[in-house]
Enzyme design. Structure first.
Site, PDB file in Angstrom:
ATOM      1  N   GLU A   1     104.998 -67.490  -9.877  1.00  0.00           N
ATOM      2  CA  GLU A   1     103.878 -68.013  -9.523  1.00  0.00           C
ATOM      3  C   GLU A   1     103.185 -67.372  -8.492  1.00  0.00           C
ATOM      4  O   GLU A   1     103.386 -67.460  -7.257  1.00  0.00           O
ATOM      5  CB  GLU A   1     103.959 -69.767  -9.071  1.00  0.00           C
ATOM      6  CG  GLU A   1     104.897 -70.558 -10.135  1.00  0.00           C
ATOM      7  CD  GLU A   1     103.894 -70.509 -11.404  1.00  0.00           C
ATOM      8  OE1 GLU A   1     102.906 -70.131 -11.355  1.00  0.00           O
ATOM      9  OE2 GLU A   1     104.759 -70.784 -12.361  1.00  0.00           O
TER      10      GLU A   1
ATOM     11  N   CYS B   1      96.736 -71.253  -3.308  1.00  0.00           N
ATOM     12  CA  CYS B   1      96.516 -70.166  -4.283  1.00  0.00           C
ATOM     13  C   CYS B   1      95.694 -70.140  -5.380  1.00  0.00           C
ATOM     14  O   CYS B   1      95.293 -69.218  -6.085  1.00  0.00           O
ATOM     15  CB  CYS B   1      98.097 -70.207  -4.776  1.00  0.00           C
ATOM     16  SG  CYS B   1      98.809 -71.472  -5.659  1.00  0.00           S
TER      17      CYS B   1
END
Length: 509
Positions: free
Chosen positions: A255, A289
């Protein structure tokens, strides 16, 4: 690692200790005292390898925990989170210098509890073998898919959401029946210490162990022969993690991040778009993010967007320096990195537009004001790197074709946002761009949906998890073929002849 040594795998933090680490909240067991001397990296790595060996041995003796055992573990994890809500928020705030406790409740504790409870509710159905139909020519045979635990799962946690990005994959891995080892970030030592203590009080180390330490410990962690390794962090570090895992042929879920665009459609209300984009950008001071990294908007709308953005920031954060609602940058290095982005952009012709309601000195608070950058170009570092802070470049476009082309000429982002109500425009953006996930007319919210997979694509990540998708990620979906007593296979065995040729001709029609 047994419960009597829960702190051996962590290095005690330095600096003032929050009161929450000194007192025991309701429902939480007393935390063990840290070792008088911090473990060296070599000692931590040695103990970590021993813990891995014990977890592998424990899995070998219990390869498929019952649904009741899995639900019990998930319930225990949910209770731990709810009982330690205040200590967790305080520890994270200390690690950041200031992290809004309300943002921690909204962005970490609530989604973490939600992920755990969702797994607990559905694990029984997820575990059941799924009946599938055998191909027509193989009837009356039958087939099934049977999920099985992989074994020992490794999770490497970043600093920006140190609780949620530990708990969400942990919940999926426990639901799938695995043993789990978690490496916390060295940038959040208070949180890592508290988390290690609380987990050690609630679980045996053969089921869950939490490791704290620096980059050398993280490197050794990624080299362990896990049955699956999930890493959340930068694309740069993700390459190193994938390389280390490849030596053991360990499957990975990465990720990562990247520059996630927010497109303001030609028909969009600028004020509405600015309100939602700035809210998503300022949460956790942009250290998210999937935060909108830059804004694509119709040329000529820049001034209107800036005016609306100033109003939004003044409303959300009337002050910044002493405002507990506005989060600090995690450390001086990252603060200086963001300041360097602005200096570099200004030196190359950009216009820097601070959005703060008041011109406050913020350096001592380790904060940076929400800032828009105009007149940008690709030579500026702010347009080359993931920003990870409250800096928002504006990129004007002539038409939607140009906006889509701009996105497609760059690495595929982790998230994409579109603002507008024109169905044809929305469909074009969805069908003509590729990204990890999308939210329409808002930001961030797709990550909170347990019914959707979360993951990147290309440079922004590999694989996905959340909900059932996480259960599948941490399981081996074993395909099984059950042959019927009476079947046609004997007609295809040697010696081959005319009957075989006739059967093949029939199959190939």
């Amino acid at each position: 690692m047994d419960r009597s040594q829960p702190d051996i795998l962590q290095s005690p933090p330095t600096g003032p200790t929050p009161s929450s680490l000194q007192s025991t909240p309701p429902m939480a067991q007393p935390a063990p005292q840290p070792a008088s001397q911090p473990a060296t990296p070599e000692q931590t790595i040695s103990l970590m390898r021993e813990a891995f060996g014990r977890a592998k041995n424990a899995f070998a003796h219990d390869r498929s925990p019952s649904v009741a055992a899995r639900r019990e573990s998930l319930q225990k994890l949910s209770s731990l989170l709810r009982a330690n809500r205040e200590p967790i928020a305080e520890a994270i705030s200390v690690d950041f210098g200031n992290r809004s406790v309300h943002e921690t409740a909204l962005l970490e504790i609530f989604p973490a509890v939600s992920a755990v409870n969702d797994a607990r509710r559905h694990v029984g159905s997820w575990m059941k073998p799924k009946r599938a139909w055998a191909s027509l020519y193989f009837l009356p045979a039958r087939t099934e898919l049977r999920p099985q635990p992989l074994g020992v799962v490794g999770i490497i946690v970043p600093w920006n959401y140190p609780l949620y990005l530990a708990i969400a994959p942990l919940a999926a891995a426990l639901a799938a029946g695995n043993r789990v080892m978690i490496k916390m970030s060295e940038f959040t030592p208070r949180t890592g210490q508290l988390f290690a203590q609380r987990i050690a009080n609630a679980f045996t180390s053969e089921q869950i162990s939490v490791i704290n330490g620096g980059a050398d410990v993280a490197e050794a962690f990624s080299q362990l022969p896990f049955d699956h390794l999930l890493f959340t962090g930068s694309t740069h570090v993700g390459r190193h993690v994938m390389r280390a895992a490849a030596a053991n042929l360990t499957p990975v879920t990465l990720e990562l991040g990247g520059k996630s665009p927010a497109i303001v459609g030609p028909e969009c209300d600028i004020v509405e778009a600015a309100e939602k984009i700035l809210f998503g950008k300022c949460l956790n001071a942009g250290q998210t993010c999937i935060a909108p990294d830059y804004v694509l908007l119709p040329r000529g709308q820049e001034a209107a967007f800036i005016d609306a953005a100033k109003t939004v920031v003044a409303t959300l954060y009337p002050t910044l320096g002493a405002n507990p609602d506005y989060t600090s940058i995690i450390n001086r290095r990252h603060l200086e990195r963001l300041q360097d982005y602005l200096a570099d952009a200004a030196s190359k012709g950009a216009s820097i537009v601070p959005l703060a309601a008041k011109n406050e000195p913020l350096d001592d608070a380790q904060k940076i004001a929400p800032t828009i950058v105009c007149h940008i170009n690709d030579e500026m570092r702010v347009m080359q790197d993931e920003i990870f802070g409250p800096i928002l470049p504006l990129v004007p476009y002539e038409n939607l074709d140009a906006a889509i082309r701009y996105i497609n000429d760059r690495p595929r982002p982790l998230a994409l946002y579109y603002f507008g109500r024109d169905g044809q425009h929305i469909e074009r953006v969805l069908s003509e761009t590729i990204s990890g996930g999308v939210t329409i007319n808002d930001t961030l919210l797709h990550i909170s949906q347990e019914s959707l997979p979360f993951g990147g694509v290309g440079a922004s990540g590999l694989g996905a998890y959340h909900g059932k998708f996480g259960f599948d990620t941490f399981s081996k979906l074993k395909p099984i073929f059950h042959q019927a007593m009476l079947n046609g296979l004997p007609m295809f065995k040697p010696p081959y002849g005319k009957r075989f040729e006739a059967m093949i001709r029939m199959l190939l029609k």
